[in-house]
Design an enzyme around this catalytic site. Structure first.
Site, PDB file in Angstrom:
ATOM      1  N   LYS A  17      -2.959 -22.923 -44.366  1.00  0.00           N
ATOM      2  CA  LYS A  17      -3.266 -22.704 -42.933  1.00  0.00           C
ATOM      3  C   LYS A  17      -2.694 -23.823 -42.088  1.00  0.00           C
ATOM      4  O   LYS A  17      -2.220 -23.595 -40.986  1.00  0.00           O
ATOM      5  CB  LYS A  17      -4.787 -22.737 -42.720  1.00  0.00           C
ATOM      6  CG  LYS A  17      -5.478 -21.450 -42.980  1.00  0.00           C
ATOM      7  CD  LYS A  17      -6.890 -21.480 -42.428  1.00  0.00           C
ATOM      8  CE  LYS A  17      -7.735 -22.650 -42.798  1.00  0.00           C
ATOM      9  NZ  LYS A  17      -8.391 -22.844 -43.987  1.00  0.00           N
ATOM     10  N   CYS A 383       1.043 -51.161 -47.694  1.00  0.00           N
ATOM     11  CA  CYS A 383      -0.326 -51.603 -47.475  1.00  0.00           C
ATOM     12  C   CYS A 383      -0.854 -52.369 -48.689  1.00  0.00           C
ATOM     13  O   CYS A 383      -0.494 -53.523 -48.872  1.00  0.00           O
ATOM     14  CB  CYS A 383      -1.217 -50.435 -47.082  1.00  0.00           C
ATOM     15  SG  CYS A 383      -2.641 -50.993 -46.132  1.00  0.00           S
ATOM     16  N   HIS A 509       1.486 -48.223 -42.576  1.00  0.00           N
ATOM     17  CA  HIS A 509       1.835 -46.985 -43.274  1.00  0.00           C
ATOM     18  C   HIS A 509       2.983 -46.259 -42.563  1.00  0.00           C
ATOM     19  O   HIS A 509       2.736 -45.347 -41.768  1.00  0.00           O
ATOM     20  CB  HIS A 509       0.611 -46.059 -43.335  1.00  0.00           C
ATOM     21  CG  HIS A 509      -0.462 -46.565 -44.232  1.00  0.00           C
ATOM     22  ND1 HIS A 509      -0.494 -46.294 -45.586  1.00  0.00           N
ATOM     23  CD2 HIS A 509      -1.528 -47.359 -43.987  1.00  0.00           C
ATOM     24  CE1 HIS A 509      -1.533 -46.889 -46.126  1.00  0.00           C
ATOM     25  NE2 HIS A 509      -2.191 -47.541 -45.175  1.00  0.00           N
ATOM     26  N   GLU A 511       4.874 -44.086 -43.638  1.00  0.00           N
ATOM     27  CA  GLU A 511       5.004 -42.678 -44.064  1.00  0.00           C
ATOM     28  C   GLU A 511       4.436 -41.703 -43.033  1.00  0.00           C
ATOM     29  O   GLU A 511       4.846 -40.555 -42.956  1.00  0.00           O
ATOM     30  CB  GLU A 511       4.331 -42.462 -45.430  1.00  0.00           C
ATOM     31  CG  GLU A 511       2.807 -42.573 -45.489  1.00  0.00           C
ATOM     32  CD  GLU A 511       2.299 -43.988 -45.720  1.00  0.00           C
ATOM     33  OE1 GLU A 511       3.033 -44.950 -45.422  1.00  0.00           O
ATOM     34  OE2 GLU A 511       1.146 -44.127 -46.186  1.00  0.00           O
TER      35      GLU A 511
HETATM   36  N1  GLN Z   1      -7.592 -52.241 -49.883  1.00  0.00           N
HETATM   37  C1  GLN Z   1      -6.657 -52.873 -49.012  1.00  0.00           C
HETATM   38  C2  GLN Z   1      -7.296 -53.290 -47.693  1.00  0.00           C
HETATM   39  O1  GLN Z   1      -8.316 -52.766 -47.310  1.00  0.00           O
HETATM   40  C3  GLN Z   1      -5.444 -51.987 -48.766  1.00  0.00           C
HETATM   41  C4  GLN Z   1      -5.747 -50.758 -47.989  1.00  0.00           C
HETATM   42  C5  GLN Z   1      -4.661 -49.712 -48.040  1.00  0.00           C
HETATM   43  O2  GLN Z   1      -3.795 -49.767 -48.902  1.00  0.00           O
HETATM   44  N2  GLN Z   1      -4.697 -48.759 -47.146  1.00  0.00           N
HETATM   45  O3  GLN Z   1      -6.775 -54.128 -47.014  1.00  0.00           O
END
Ligand code: GLN
Length: 555
Positions: A17, A383, A509, A511
């Site tokens: 969806k 991250c 991020h 991505e």
């Molecule tokens: N655990 C790590 C933090 O809180 C990385 C978080 C993540 O990769 N989104 O900083």
């Protein structure tokens, strides 16, 4: 005044969806309309931020820091629609707002009930979305028609049609035609029942889209039309795509879905449809000669494809752009911890360590980063992947053996990754991270600058821990370069190791911002580095060795 399209699903879940709503948004944008897309989810969590990726796949983050359903990633990849906190509501968030209002005395002593108070709150979410100067609002209702959980949403959208006028509101229902291989037939009965369930609630779909494995003939469409009481020209086929999900807008447009929607909602399009960018993309996907490249993903939620959905999509986009067929070798970090990195990584062309929370598998990721660094294999840390790269570098290059993150060892002696002061005593687990878009200034002459081509960028975050600036000097003295810095807080956002062919960690991020027709610079550059590594490695075939990890194609 905005017009509204509600998208529901029947027969089974996971029908696509989200993709269909996104593709519809793409078609309407191609007619020059301003489109907003949102999702209403029937679960009770206030947002998916607290759910394990195993439960619900990736948590998609918007610029304004909303933690949302992964379907919103499809919306952004297919459209230019502005996504924000109004783009995703859940049963939990709706009840939360109603209960808060009740506690404040906002209902003036009335008995607070599902109808009308919860349904009013649901309708308000849709109306709020429309306030953003939109021509069309597409609202996807999560779950499957017939579930107990989605009933208040269906009731609310029924009322919405009544109140706004049926010429301004339409309902699109997506179902499955199961194919019975033994008799070589598709069956329409589950679709009939699903539409019947909707009719019981008072919703008669204007459009029916059926998912099918095989193309069906006209007689089946006629049967669906007759039994479901939907005009034949509003019954559309969504057969499993041959090559890529990005064919979907073209598949729907060929059948005239956009024309029918415009006619039904009495919208005059602002222009003739122009899907040339999508046509070129699909043409490229189908005809382009590609070189195989294998990327090892060392993560902790590896069994579930949806857990790293946007990363896999971004690699796919970069592959299409660079003429590479990206194969993913999904590697469970705990297995690397047990058996060592060599076994899993000797046959990959690049390594990616994605985001994650908690200590499980961390040492495996650290040895994967070490293996990639010491063997000149391109490494991309996202991250948590940046934090892993920094810990590894501190331990093995800067000789600080006790380096760690206080996330994994609260009392560690060398906290190269640590909480920012304001995060130290957070106990509420929802929405308390560094979330959403933050600016980053990139140093010229670095790999990061090559990737972005500009100095000032903005990327989305979702984390609590940060590189501890106390250790920056020693990291730098040993060859790690902080190539991206947040100009306001001075926090390090990107690190790289120039003596390595391609070694980068990003605290954000990227991505989330990659689109098939606008692939992300960092992913592009990374896939190109993987290609270069492959070309430079002599006799790559000799290196392949069996391992227990799964290798599969990017899509
Ligand atoms: N655990 C790590 C933090 O809180 C990385 C978080 C993540 O990769 N989104 O900083």
């Amino acid at each position: 005044m905005a017009k509204y399209i509600f998208v529901t699903g029947g027969v089974v879940s996971s029908l696509g969806k989200g993709l269909t709503s996104a593709a519809l948004g793409c078609l309407l944008e191609a007619r020059g309309l301003k489109v907003g897309i949102q999702k209403l989810d029937p679960y009770i969590n206030v947002d998916p931020g607290t759910m394990s990726p195993y439960e619900h796949g990736e948590v998609y983050v918007t610029d304004d820091g909303a933690e949302t359903d992964l379907d919103l990633g499809h919306y952004e990849r297919f459209t230019n629609t502005p996504l924000n906190k109004l783009s995703n509501f859940t049963t939990g968030s709706i009840y939360d707002s109603v209960i808060r209002k009740e506690r404040e005395g906002g209902y003036l002593g009335k008995t607070v009930q599902v109808v009308p108070h919860i349904t009013d709150a649901i309708k308000a979410c849709v109306l709020k979305m429309a306030e953003q100067d939109l021509d069309v609002v597409i609202t996807e209702i999560g779950g499957t028609v017939g579930d107990i959980e989605s009933l208040p949403f269906l009731e609310a959208i029924r009322q919405f049609g009544l109140e706004q006028g049926r010429d301004r509101v339409m309902y699109m229902h997506l179902t499955l035609l199961p194919y019975l291989r033994a008799i070589g037939e598709v069956k329409t009965k589950p679709t009939q029942h699903s539409v019947g369930k909707l009719r019981e609630i008072g919703i008669l779909p204007d459009v029916l889209v059926y998912r099918t494995e095989v193309s069906v003939d006209e007689s089946v469409r006629k049967k669906i039309s007759l039994f479901c009481n939907i005009p034949l020209d509003a019954v559309f086929e969504e057969k499993d795509v041959d090559h890529s999900i990005y064919e979907l807008p073209l598949v729907l447009q060929r059948q005239g879905v956009d024309d029918l929607v415009l006619k039904r909602l009495q919208i005059s399009p602002k222009k003739e449809s122009d899907l040339s960018a999508w046509e070129n993309l699909v043409e490229r996907i189908i005809t382009q000669k590609c070189e195989d490249v294998t990327i090892g993903i060392v993560g902790k939620y590896i069994e579930l494809h949806d857990a790293y959905k946007s990363i896999y999509e971004a690699l796919d986009h970069a592959g299409i752009d660079s003429g590479a067929k990206v194969s993913l070798k999904k590697i469970e970090a705990e297995e690397v911890e047990r058996d060592g990195a060599e076994k899993f990584l000797r046959d990959v062309d690049a390594v990616l360590v994605p985001g994650g929370f908690g200590s499980r598998g961390i040492e495996g990721m650290i040895s994967a980063a070490q293996y990639a660094r010491e063997n000149a294999i391109p490494y991309f840390g996202i991250c948590l992947g940046l934090q892993i790269a920094v810990i590894e570098f501190a331990r093995n290059k800067c000789r600080m053996n006790d380096a760690n993150s206080t996330e994994f060892d609260k009392s560690c002696q060398v906290p190269v990754i640590d909480l920012m002061a304001e995060q130290q005593d957070v106990t509420d687990k929802g929405g308390t991270m560094r979330l959403g878009a933050y600016p980053c200034r990139i140093k010229k002459g670095t790999l990061a600058f090559d990737c972005y081509g500009e100095e000032d960028i903005s990327e989305r975050h979702r984390h609590r821990w940060e590189l501890n600036n106390k250790y920056l000097e020693v990291l730098e003295a040993n060859g790690m370069v902080p190539s991206g810095i947040n100009p306001e807080s001075n926090l390090v956002e990107i690190v790289e190791v120039p003596e390595h062919p391609w070694y980068m960690g990003v605290q954000f991020h990227p991505e989330f911002k990659s689109k098939p027709i606008k692939p992300h610079g960092v992913f592009n550059n990374f896939v190109k580095a993987a290609l270069a590594r492959k070309r430079n490695t002599k006799n790559p075939n000799e290196q392949s060795a069996p391992s227990s990890a799964v290798t599969e194609n990017g899509e």
